[in-house]
Design a protein around this motif. Structure first.
Motif, PDB file in Angstrom:
ATOM      1  N   ILE A 143      74.204  46.978  51.965  1.00  0.00           N
ATOM      2  CA  ILE A 143      73.816  45.791  51.200  1.00  0.00           C
ATOM      3  C   ILE A 143      73.059  46.204  49.939  1.00  0.00           C
ATOM      4  O   ILE A 143      72.034  46.881  50.006  1.00  0.00           O
ATOM      5  CB  ILE A 143      72.945  44.854  52.063  1.00  0.00           C
ATOM      6  N   VAL A 144      73.573  45.803  48.806  1.00  0.00           N
ATOM      7  CA  VAL A 144      72.953  46.188  47.525  1.00  0.00           C
ATOM      8  C   VAL A 144      71.750  45.313  47.202  1.00  0.00           C
ATOM      9  O   VAL A 144      70.702  45.804  46.774  1.00  0.00           O
ATOM     10  CB  VAL A 144      73.983  46.104  46.380  1.00  0.00           C
ATOM     11  N   ASP A 145      71.890  44.021  47.425  1.00  0.00           N
ATOM     12  CA  ASP A 145      70.833  43.081  47.048  1.00  0.00           C
ATOM     13  C   ASP A 145      69.815  42.944  48.184  1.00  0.00           C
ATOM     14  O   ASP A 145      69.763  41.929  48.886  1.00  0.00           O
ATOM     15  CB  ASP A 145      71.438  41.716  46.698  1.00  0.00           C
ATOM     16  N   GLN A 146      69.001  43.976  48.365  1.00  0.00           N
ATOM     17  CA  GLN A 146      67.954  43.934  49.382  1.00  0.00           C
ATOM     18  C   GLN A 146      66.753  44.743  48.915  1.00  0.00           C
ATOM     19  O   GLN A 146      66.860  45.611  48.050  1.00  0.00           O
ATOM     20  CB  GLN A 146      68.456  44.470  50.727  1.00  0.00           C
ATOM     21  N   GLU A 147      65.604  44.432  49.505  1.00  0.00           N
ATOM     22  CA  GLU A 147      64.377  45.138  49.144  1.00  0.00           C
ATOM     23  C   GLU A 147      64.392  46.561  49.699  1.00  0.00           C
ATOM     24  O   GLU A 147      65.094  46.867  50.673  1.00  0.00           O
ATOM     25  CB  GLU A 147      63.170  44.383  49.695  1.00  0.00           C
ATOM     26  N   GLU A 179      61.648  60.453  63.125  1.00  0.00           N
ATOM     27  CA  GLU A 179      62.215  59.501  62.178  1.00  0.00           C
ATOM     28  C   GLU A 179      61.214  58.422  61.802  1.00  0.00           C
ATOM     29  O   GLU A 179      61.121  58.014  60.635  1.00  0.00           O
ATOM     30  CB  GLU A 179      63.478  58.865  62.760  1.00  0.00           C
ATOM     31  N   THR A 180      60.456  57.946  62.772  1.00  0.00           N
ATOM     32  CA  THR A 180      59.471  56.914  62.488  1.00  0.00           C
ATOM     33  C   THR A 180      58.408  57.434  61.529  1.00  0.00           C
ATOM     34  O   THR A 180      57.973  56.729  60.612  1.00  0.00           O
ATOM     35  CB  THR A 180      58.828  56.411  63.792  1.00  0.00           C
ATOM     36  N   ALA A 181      57.997  58.680  61.724  1.00  0.00           N
ATOM     37  CA  ALA A 181      57.019  59.286  60.816  1.00  0.00           C
ATOM     38  C   ALA A 181      57.589  59.412  59.416  1.00  0.00           C
ATOM     39  O   ALA A 181      56.906  59.147  58.419  1.00  0.00           O
ATOM     40  CB  ALA A 181      56.591  60.649  61.340  1.00  0.00           C
ATOM     41  N   LEU A 182      58.849  59.798  59.321  1.00  0.00           N
ATOM     42  CA  LEU A 182      59.487  59.937  58.013  1.00  0.00           C
ATOM     43  C   LEU A 182      59.554  58.600  57.292  1.00  0.00           C
ATOM     44  O   LEU A 182      59.277  58.502  56.095  1.00  0.00           O
ATOM     45  CB  LEU A 182      60.892  60.514  58.177  1.00  0.00           C
ATOM     46  N   ALA A 183      59.915  57.566  58.028  1.00  0.00           N
ATOM     47  CA  ALA A 183      60.031  56.245  57.417  1.00  0.00           C
ATOM     48  C   ALA A 183      58.702  55.785  56.846  1.00  0.00           C
ATOM     49  O   ALA A 183      58.651  55.087  55.825  1.00  0.00           O
ATOM     50  CB  ALA A 183      60.539  55.238  58.446  1.00  0.00           C
ATOM     51  N   ALA A 184      57.612  56.200  57.492  1.00  0.00           N
ATOM     52  CA  ALA A 184      56.286  55.792  57.034  1.00  0.00           C
ATOM     53  C   ALA A 184      55.771  56.648  55.887  1.00  0.00           C
ATOM     54  O   ALA A 184      54.867  56.239  55.163  1.00  0.00           O
ATOM     55  CB  ALA A 184      55.300  55.860  58.200  1.00  0.00           C
ATOM     56  N   PRO A 188      60.816  54.546  49.851  1.00  0.00           N
ATOM     57  CA  PRO A 188      62.237  54.195  49.859  1.00  0.00           C
ATOM     58  C   PRO A 188      62.713  53.664  48.524  1.00  0.00           C
ATOM     59  O   PRO A 188      61.919  53.249  47.681  1.00  0.00           O
ATOM     60  CB  PRO A 188      62.308  53.108  50.937  1.00  0.00           C
ATOM     61  N   ILE A 189      64.020  53.684  48.346  1.00  0.00           N
ATOM     62  CA  ILE A 189      64.618  53.169  47.116  1.00  0.00           C
ATOM     63  C   ILE A 189      65.004  51.705  47.299  1.00  0.00           C
ATOM     64  O   ILE A 189      65.274  51.254  48.406  1.00  0.00           O
ATOM     65  CB  ILE A 189      65.872  53.974  46.723  1.00  0.00           C
ATOM     66  N   ALA A 190      65.011  50.984  46.193  1.00  0.00           N
ATOM     67  CA  ALA A 190      65.561  49.626  46.180  1.00  0.00           C
ATOM     68  C   ALA A 190      66.998  49.755  45.692  1.00  0.00           C
ATOM     69  O   ALA A 190      67.226  50.162  44.547  1.00  0.00           O
ATOM     70  CB  ALA A 190      64.755  48.731  45.256  1.00  0.00           C
ATOM     71  N   GLY A 243      64.085  59.356  46.536  1.00  0.00           N
ATOM     72  CA  GLY A 243      63.070  58.554  47.179  1.00  0.00           C
ATOM     73  C   GLY A 243      63.567  57.931  48.453  1.00  0.00           C
ATOM     74  O   GLY A 243      62.976  56.991  48.953  1.00  0.00           O
ATOM     75  N   THR A 244      64.687  58.396  48.990  1.00  0.00           N
ATOM     76  CA  THR A 244      65.204  57.862  50.239  1.00  0.00           C
ATOM     77  C   THR A 244      64.351  58.335  51.389  1.00  0.00           C
ATOM     78  O   THR A 244      63.683  59.341  51.313  1.00  0.00           O
ATOM     79  CB  THR A 244      66.653  58.315  50.469  1.00  0.00           C
ATOM     80  N   THR A 245      64.392  57.606  52.479  1.00  0.00           N
ATOM     81  CA  THR A 245      63.604  57.996  53.637  1.00  0.00           C
ATOM     82  C   THR A 245      64.277  59.115  54.411  1.00  0.00           C
ATOM     83  O   THR A 245      63.635  59.901  55.081  1.00  0.00           O
ATOM     84  CB  THR A 245      63.407  56.804  54.584  1.00  0.00           C
ATOM     85  N   GLN A 246      65.618  59.165  54.382  1.00  0.00           N
ATOM     86  CA  GLN A 246      66.307  60.161  55.206  1.00  0.00           C
ATOM     87  C   GLN A 246      67.127  61.091  54.332  1.00  0.00           C
ATOM     88  O   GLN A 246      68.226  60.805  53.994  1.00  0.00           O
ATOM     89  CB  GLN A 246      67.217  59.458  56.228  1.00  0.00           C
TER      90      GLN A 246
END
Length: 246
Positions: A143-147, A179-184, A188-190, A243-246
């Motif tokens: 989905i492109v149009d998301q936060e 993974e949870t630590a990485l996400a925090a 992230p990118i918009a 700036g991606t999380t993964q």
């Protein structure tokens, strides 16, 4: 010292919040390795808690490897080799105080050991419900149009779903904590603000799913390794390329 009241507006007698405050201070080096914690009277005065609550807090931190209590010696801060960084709370505290380059490198190395193998196992086992969960997360990533936060959550869920699809409960548990630590810890990118990067990220994750669906363990492993390397610190020291999380 980390202010207790700055951590929470809840009652100052909260066991969890006192453990968090002291735990974060230990991880941040506010209490030196091998040194004793402040004496009981000082801790009671600082946190305004009962001796029973304080003793339970110290037991909690000892169980996580951060402290060691000895008769006639006191409660001392242990060496980091004893800290249980796979404990979800300890890792969340580490993320909260900020991850340095060395710790990011360590996390990248662990990911390279765990996640490619998880992807390979997912390809070998190809459980329909597990693949459906991976596909659902990928569809949300598209989905492109998301936060940015929603994209990051979909990205996280994609990797968690692969950990589950491995069919290995231990691998799934370790991957979940990492993974949870990485996400925090990542910014992230918009998607709508970085369309080319978004498309590239989705395509690389799609390659992982395609290999899993095809039952190609080697390709799934290689695709996952590529995603990890993209997110890892460059030259094992510094921020990742994206700036991606993964």
């Amino acid at each position: 010292m980390i202010s207790f009241r700055s951590l929470s507006e809840r009652a100052i007698s909260s066991h969890d919040q006192v453990a968090r405050a002291l735990g974060m201070e230990i991880l941040a080096g506010k209490h030196l390795v091998g040194s004793n914690l402040p004496n009981e009277a000082d801790l009671l005065a600082r946190f305004q808690i009962s001796r029973t609550v304080l003793r339970e807090v110290l037991k909690t931190l000892s169980a996580k490897g951060l402290l060691a209590a000895k008769a006639r010696v006191g409660t001392r801060v242990t060496h980091p080799v004893h800290w249980n960084l796979f404990d979800a709370e300890v890792l969340s505290w580490k993320v909260a105080i900020g991850l340095d380059d060395d710790f990011r490198r360590d996390m990248a190395e662990i990911r390279r050991l765990i996640e490619p193998r998880a992807a390979a196992l997912a390809a070998e086992r190809r459980a329909e419900d597990a693949i459906a969960a991976i596909r659902t997360a990928l569809d949300r990533m598209r989905i492109v149009d998301q936060e940015a936060v929603r994209f990051a959550q979909a990205d996280l869920d994609f990797h968690l779903a692969i950990g589950a699809a491995s069919g290995n409960l231990l691998m799934r548990s370790i991957a979940s904590v990492i993974e949870t630590a990485l996400a925090a810890s990542f910014s992230p990118i918009a998607p709508r603000e970085h369309p080319e990067l978004h498309a590239e990220t989705v395509a690389k994750h799609e390659a992982i799913l395609d290999a899993i669906v095809a039952g190609d363990a080697a390709a799934a492993s290689a695709a996952m390794l590529g995603v990890i390397n993209d997110a890892a610190p460059r030259n094992e020291g510094g921020a990742g390329q994206h700036g991606t999380t993964q």
